[in-house]
Design a protein around this motif. Sequence first.
Motif, PDB file in Angstrom:
ATOM      1  N   SER A  23       0.949  -1.143  -0.147  1.00 38.70           N
ATOM      2  CA  SER A  23      -0.210  -0.198  -0.181  1.00 38.70           C
ATOM      3  C   SER A  23       0.812   1.496  -0.558  1.00 38.70           C
ATOM      4  N   ALA A  24       2.095   0.737   0.316  1.00 32.81           N
ATOM      5  CA  ALA A  24       2.686   2.956   0.464  1.00 32.81           C
ATOM      6  C   ALA A  24       3.392   2.922  -0.500  1.00 32.81           C
ATOM      7  N   PRO A  25       3.236   4.342  -0.410  1.00 29.23           N
ATOM      8  CA  PRO A  25       2.705   4.731  -2.634  1.00 29.23           C
ATOM      9  C   PRO A  25       4.811   4.448  -2.392  1.00 29.23           C
ATOM     10  N   ILE A  26       5.300   4.736  -4.030  1.00 33.24           N
ATOM     11  CA  ILE A  26       6.481   4.150  -3.809  1.00 33.24           C
ATOM     12  C   ILE A  26       6.762   4.751  -5.313  1.00 33.24           C
TER      13      ILE A  26
ATOM     14  N   ARG B 170      11.893  -0.759 -11.602  1.00 38.59           N
ATOM     15  CA  ARG B 170      12.535  -1.920 -10.918  1.00 38.59           C
ATOM     16  C   ARG B 170      11.620  -3.261 -10.927  1.00 38.59           C
ATOM     17  N   ARG B 171      10.672  -2.931 -10.162  1.00 37.47           N
ATOM     18  CA  ARG B 171       9.412  -4.246 -10.131  1.00 37.47           C
ATOM     19  C   ARG B 171       8.964  -4.834 -11.479  1.00 37.47           C
ATOM     20  N   VAL B 172       9.243  -3.851 -12.299  1.00 38.43           N
ATOM     21  CA  VAL B 172       8.499  -4.685 -13.329  1.00 38.43           C
ATOM     22  C   VAL B 172       9.832  -5.057 -14.175  1.00 38.43           C
ATOM     23  N   TYR B 173      10.997  -4.844 -13.607  1.00 37.86           N
ATOM     24  CA  TYR B 173      12.560  -5.215 -14.085  1.00 37.86           C
ATOM     25  C   TYR B 173      12.344  -7.167 -13.911  1.00 37.86           C
ATOM     26  N   ILE B 174      11.720  -6.717 -12.299  1.00 33.86           N
ATOM     27  CA  ILE B 174      11.491  -8.125 -11.867  1.00 33.86           C
ATOM     28  C   ILE B 174      10.581  -9.143 -12.324  1.00 33.86           C
ATOM     29  N   SER B 175       8.888  -8.451 -12.830  1.00 38.23           N
ATOM     30  CA  SER B 175       7.970  -9.342 -13.092  1.00 38.23           C
ATOM     31  C   SER B 175       8.772  -9.806 -14.673  1.00 38.23           C
TER      32      SER B 175
END
Lengths: 442, 642
Positions: free
Chosen positions: B394-397, B404-409
């Motif tokens: 829920s925390a804003p990033i 970075r999360r897209v890179y991991i995904s």
Amino acid sequence: MSPRSAEVCSRDDSQIIANAAWHSLLWLVIGNCIGVLLAVLLLVPALNRWLGEWTYGRWIMVHMNLALYGWGSLPMLGFLFKVYGADRGTPAAWCRPVLWAWSAALAVASLTWLSGESSGKLFLDWSGYARIAFPLAMLALWLLLAVSFVRTFKTADAAWTARIAKLLGLAILLAVPFAIYVASSPNLYPAVNPDTGGPTGASQLESSLIVVAILLMLPFGLARRKKGSLWPVAASWAALVAESALCVSMARGDTSHHSPAQFLSLGSLLLWLPLTPAYYEAFEWHANTRRWRSAFLWWWGGLLVSGWVLFLPGVLDYFKFTDGLVGHSFTAMAGFLSALLIFVMVQLLGEDGWIFTQTRSFHAWNWGVFAYVVIMSLSGWFEGSDPAFTITFGPLRNVLYILRLATGVIMLAASLEWLVDASALLGKRELATAHVVQEKTA
Amino acid sequence: MWTGKLRDSGWQGASLVAITYIYFLIFAQFAFLNRLDALGIAGTQLKSVMAAMAAGGILLSLLTPRITLWPSPVLRLRLGLGASGAAALFTLLPLGRGTAIAVALLIGAGLGMLTVTLVTHLGQWCGGKNQIFKVGIGTGVGYLLCNVPAFFAAQPLVHAIAACLLCLAGIGITPRTIATSPVEPAADKASTFPFAFIVAGFAALVWLDSAAFFIIQHTASLKAGTWQGTAHLWTNGVLHLCAALGSAYLLRRRGLSLVLSSAFFMLACACLLLLDPTRVLLASMLYPIGVSLYSVALVAYPSLLSSATSIAERGRQAGWLYAIAGWIASALGIGMAQNLGHVPSGFVAAAGSVVLLPWLLKLLRTRTREIALVGAILLAAFGIERVHPPAHASAPISQVERGRRVYISEGCINCHSQYVRPHTRDVLMWGPVESLDALHREQPPLIGNRRQGPDLAEVGVRRSPLWLKMHFFNPAEVSGASAMPSYAFLFRDQRGDDLVAYLESLRGPGAQEHITAQEDWRPSAAAVARANAGSGKQLYQHYCATCHSRDGKTRATWQASFKRLPTDLTMGPFFYLPSADRPEVRLNRLEEIARFGIPGTDMAGHEYLTGRQVASIGLWLSQNVAKPHPSNEQHIPSGVKP
């Protein structure tokens, strides 16, 4: 007696093992199909557009995780069922549900990987929903084993040492699901070899010794020790203790493979070249296991030597991040681990182990893996001197990748044959059980 | 004697199945609609015409088994074929609304009588052996012929005449007498399920099929990706034929349940894939397989696999099956597609539960513990995840963290490392080196273990955001036959820009020193000695021309996005190659640019090329195109597009 309880009592242990083998093989075949798809995509990247968002990067997560947590793990469930007596009596009725739970967790996890859920940690790729579901499936297994252990504690005529070993095993197994959950956290990361970014010699020795410990424990759950064969067994356990002491004494921080302490201590694993075959020779094995026992010992030997050589200064610097190390991982997974798991399943299945001993599939698998490793080593060799070798298309790269695809198809064919045979065996076993139920009901 | 053998071969049965399918597919479902369109019958009028066809079909499907006026099945079959053929001819007349309704009624009625009569007695027309296989052949050939490009693309007039001729041929090949060969017993697992379940299963499949068909037919982009072009049509035809034969094999060996489940799986995937325009091609492969799988079963079940104990019962079952699953479900599917324009995933799930219901019930009965444990675990996992969601959920990033999360995904780690090994040639190519402290601060470090592409630890130093974006859209075009797939789909939402922001953020503190080190790089003397202008030209065409030639693809696609359009190397201007420099200095500069690009611009390097390749490119450029001349050097001021 009700038909249900008659069914429970008549469910024989080999049907449980056949079930475990079937689930394992199902994931092996699925993993191999994905492997072939990946090999095709490397040759024809344009095909990715057919897959929408399910591109190469997402499929490779599924491929690696299914190999590790499906094919690489499920045969051990059969082993544990046997060791803890879960394949007999009332608990036997829950073996198949536990296998289903494991497979269901993997299926759900596969969908989450494909939809882009990932921890970013190779080989510990559990995040989101799957990070909870998979450990829960492991806990279900643990519960079944614990119940079986308690149930047989008083009745079994096993020695106290065996009971203590099983209890210890239960304690370790209880920790595994929690360890998987915690270790999948992005906040934890092991020590790094500063010269390569890979694991240090100490952590490689540590994980190798865990494999050795499993190798030494396996025969006690599978076979009887031959009379008068104490020394290889004693020597092996003594060597494991000594190497564990060496491992504990090693530095745990970010240490380079150029440090002599790192590569020399890893070299101590070569001790297992003569010890492992001698150790396994000290036990009585079913005649059906001969082929796969030899195969796994050959692969183990090859893995020990290549693992050490590839860690040496200069060699690792040359091969790091290349196909050469992919080939080495393949030696570990498709060569050594697969041969070991099949050997265990054949021993557990006994006469029913024929599903794995057909000459054609045996040679197709082992030579297919060997050819794959050779091809990847060659590719790694070229890549070591020219980083563009696999980054861009070229005739030699393409020829090697086509050959790699061909070996993948050969391995897929072998695994399909095993799955078909395992399905036939399972069908036969279930039919036999149904007849027993009918007779008892009548 | 040979005529007897020929009759026993069952070719008449297979041919009649093929004729019926061709009539239905190419004429009733396709050419007739085109003809109505040409006649200006549309909207409400079209709906009333189609309703008349459905009414005729339903009525005659239900009535045919109960007709006592013409007890001979041969006569009834010929009547059905005759009515169908006549109706096809009538469509050639200039029809008005009323006459179109009458003709549609006749088409439906003819088809109703034809199909129900055919399947009721098909066992007697399919020879003594491999009857299901003959149904598979008939169905597969029917679909294949409909997809022959010349036939598929013909005018409605041709289709109508062909349909009429086929009906006449059907009348001709129908045996005068009914053979008495027994219906071949099959490995029937369907008969254990109630008839109502099977009708519901077929209805769900026809409903999905009709909806998908209508959506494809009425969406230009989908139609282009599935039914247009010779290759597509031949592929569809062959897939239909193979799937039909596969269906026959499965029906014989494994029973109806598996075939219907497989057909559902294929059609469900096709319907879901149609929601995403990038996956239309895959949908177009699965759709014909699913359709042919169930189409064979739709004929084989009432004729050969049902548990009917008499001809009369078989006929009644066929009537209900075709009335409900054939006509009503088809109308419902088309209606849904007309209203929604797509098949919602909830509807697919509902269809799945209907098709799989018998199998699910059996599973529930025989695998109670398994289902209970799996359900309990999945439910518990769901509950735990809801109660304890990840802290970051829920925390804003920041945009970089999202990237970075897209890179991991996307599993980028499986092809790209993020680790520059110190004291190796990694440093010059992908550097500078990142400190271990910085690495351990990452959660998790994304070191990777394989390089199928370049290392990305410091990619922000050497690539501009525009270059990264261009590369994600079409890697092979931008960087010379890269093996990376296109990630254009990421730019349909914010993921693409997030990922670019993340990659752009990958730059350590030693960037400036690294750039200085790159400027000092020169190909080795041996590499220069082996350089070849001919191969330099080839390499230039492969890696550079996409941006630096007037008709370069990347240049053309992205010309509005470049801050400064890449220099056309035949013309200039050469902002980074001063004409005052000596030739060898210019050559060195060319080599350096070819290898490492120009920092701070969209000009990317080709770090992975060997010294000899770079020297060859430099040699060819210096000899041929890159000849700065004072007259064209400064004509276009910096930052202004020519």
